[in-house]
Motif scaffolding. Structure first.
Motif, PDB file in Angstrom:
ATOM      1  N   TYR A  40      47.245  26.853  -2.624  1.00  0.00           N
ATOM      2  CA  TYR A  40      46.730  27.787  -1.619  1.00  0.00           C
ATOM      3  C   TYR A  40      45.533  28.579  -2.166  1.00  0.00           C
ATOM      4  O   TYR A  40      45.580  29.116  -3.269  1.00  0.00           O
ATOM      5  N   ILE A  41      44.469  28.657  -1.357  1.00  0.00           N
ATOM      6  CA  ILE A  41      43.220  29.312  -1.763  1.00  0.00           C
ATOM      7  C   ILE A  41      43.054  30.613  -0.992  1.00  0.00           C
ATOM      8  O   ILE A  41      43.129  30.625   0.249  1.00  0.00           O
ATOM      9  N   GLN A  42      42.793  31.683  -1.709  1.00  0.00           N
ATOM     10  CA  GLN A  42      42.672  33.010  -1.102  1.00  0.00           C
ATOM     11  C   GLN A  42      41.222  33.501  -1.175  1.00  0.00           C
ATOM     12  O   GLN A  42      40.556  33.363  -2.197  1.00  0.00           O
ATOM     13  N   THR A  84      43.954  34.484  -5.999  1.00  0.00           N
ATOM     14  CA  THR A  84      44.199  33.220  -5.330  1.00  0.00           C
ATOM     15  C   THR A  84      45.524  32.618  -5.778  1.00  0.00           C
ATOM     16  O   THR A  84      46.074  32.977  -6.824  1.00  0.00           O
ATOM     17  N   GLY A  85      46.064  31.712  -4.976  1.00  0.00           N
ATOM     18  CA  GLY A  85      47.323  31.054  -5.315  1.00  0.00           C
ATOM     19  C   GLY A  85      48.486  31.567  -4.500  1.00  0.00           C
ATOM     20  O   GLY A  85      48.447  32.645  -3.905  1.00  0.00           O
ATOM     21  N   ILE A 106      41.067  33.944   9.267  1.00  0.00           N
ATOM     22  CA  ILE A 106      40.860  32.510   9.452  1.00  0.00           C
ATOM     23  C   ILE A 106      41.814  31.790   8.517  1.00  0.00           C
ATOM     24  O   ILE A 106      41.850  32.061   7.307  1.00  0.00           O
ATOM     25  N   TRP A 107      42.587  30.872   9.082  1.00  0.00           N
ATOM     26  CA  TRP A 107      43.566  30.122   8.318  1.00  0.00           C
ATOM     27  C   TRP A 107      43.232  28.629   8.427  1.00  0.00           C
ATOM     28  O   TRP A 107      43.041  28.121   9.530  1.00  0.00           O
ATOM     29  N   ARG A 108      43.177  27.933   7.310  1.00  0.00           N
ATOM     30  CA  ARG A 108      42.957  26.481   7.328  1.00  0.00           C
ATOM     31  C   ARG A 108      44.293  25.786   7.112  1.00  0.00           C
ATOM     32  O   ARG A 108      44.980  26.022   6.114  1.00  0.00           O
ATOM     33  N   ALA A 148      46.566  26.159   3.906  1.00  0.00           N
ATOM     34  CA  ALA A 148      45.984  25.818   2.617  1.00  0.00           C
ATOM     35  C   ALA A 148      44.923  26.813   2.159  1.00  0.00           C
ATOM     36  O   ALA A 148      44.595  26.849   0.959  1.00  0.00           O
ATOM     37  N   GLU A 149      44.394  27.635   3.098  1.00  0.00           N
ATOM     38  CA  GLU A 149      43.294  28.524   2.738  1.00  0.00           C
ATOM     39  C   GLU A 149      43.217  29.660   3.752  1.00  0.00           C
ATOM     40  O   GLU A 149      43.563  29.479   4.923  1.00  0.00           O
ATOM     41  N   HIS A 150      42.731  30.821   3.280  1.00  0.00           N
ATOM     42  CA  HIS A 150      42.692  32.003   4.134  1.00  0.00           C
ATOM     43  C   HIS A 150      41.479  32.864   3.827  1.00  0.00           C
ATOM     44  O   HIS A 150      41.150  33.124   2.678  1.00  0.00           O
ATOM     45  N   TRP A 151      40.801  33.272   4.913  1.00  0.00           N
ATOM     46  CA  TRP A 151      39.709  34.249   4.852  1.00  0.00           C
ATOM     47  C   TRP A 151      40.062  35.396   5.786  1.00  0.00           C
ATOM     48  O   TRP A 151      40.760  35.202   6.784  1.00  0.00           O
TER      49      TRP A 151
END
Length: 250
Positions: free
Chosen positions: A32-34, A41-42, A94-96, A103-106
């Motif tokens: 997971y990318i933060q 991150t993680g 924003i969530w991917r 897997a990723e979040h902004w």
């Protein structure tokens, strides 16, 4: 679960309301990318926030949710959110989603303002996603508006983008209409457009800007109707010089 919106809704319920570690581990990828600047991150640092949220009685109210491929945008008010800078904040997240997991979040977060120039709140207004067949055209319109008007500062054909008499504003410091918008951005230098996310009548842009000499992340949500921008919400957040990771905010 292969419905990205449903995955995000379940993760938000598990994280922000149920404080459910097992559900979070099931719904997050191992790598997971933060991009929140204050959270490492993680998966472990993200889950590590749970006790703080639970102790505060953290809760949320999602006003809008749109999906563009694997990306899901949520427009949300968070309460008992002192850890995020104020008792009540509003955010765009924003969530991917990848293979049924996040897997990723902004995100971009700002305190709620009780009194606004327009009399509208930072979150009220239409919420229904409509005009799905116009998604691509609406994304193109908004991309061209941000590039032409906000980045290149060319206001000569503003009527091609904005429905002047119907342009409704939710930024707490800006009045309705394109003239008020033009006055408000005199102190703003929009530098780069990073993402355009859209579904039907709603389009969000994620941009990098300089405001009052400081670097900022800008998330702008536009509602489009009959080929013109008619309504706008935004969240602005200063980009810190140092972050808890090396991923940046974009």
């Amino acid at each position: 679960m292969d419905n990205p919106k449903a995955v995000v809704e379940e993760l938000m319920q598990a994280f922000f309301r149920d404080y459910d570690e097992a559900a979070m581990r099931r719904l997050l990828t191992e790598d997971y990318i933060q991009h929140n600047p204050h959270v490492p991150t993680g998966i472990e640092p993200f889950i590590g926030i749970l006790p703080v949220l639970q102790e505060a009685g953290f809760d949320y109210d999602t006003h809008r949710i749109i999906q563009d491929g694997p990306l899901v945008l949520t427009h949300t008010t968070y309460s008992n959110a002192q850890g995020f800078g104020a008792e009540t904040v509003v955010a765009f997240d924003i969530w991917r989603v990848e293979d049924g997991k996040v897997a990723e979040h902004w995100d971009c977060i700002t305190p709620i303002v009780s009194k606004t120039v327009s009399g509208r709140s930072q979150t009220d207004g239409p919420t229904a996603v409509t005009d799905l067949d116009a998604t691509d055209d609406n994304k193109r319109l908004v991309r061209d508006f941000v590039t032409t008007v906000l980045i290149n500062e060319d206001w000569s054909n503003i009527e091609d983008f904005i429905a002047g008499g119907r342009y409704l504003q939710h930024n707490p410091m800006v009045a309705d209409g394109p003239e008020a918008l033009k006055g408000a951005v005199e102190y703003l230098k929009m530098k780069k457009l990073h993402r355009v996310i859209g579904e039907g009548n709603f389009v969000l842009t994620q941009s990098e800007a300089e405001w009052d000499g400081k670097p900022y992340a800008f998330y702008d949500l536009f509602r489009v109707e009959a080929g013109k921008i008619v309504e706008h919400w935004d969240v602005l957040q200063e980009i810190p010089a140092e972050m808890a990771h090396g991923n940046g905010m974009f």
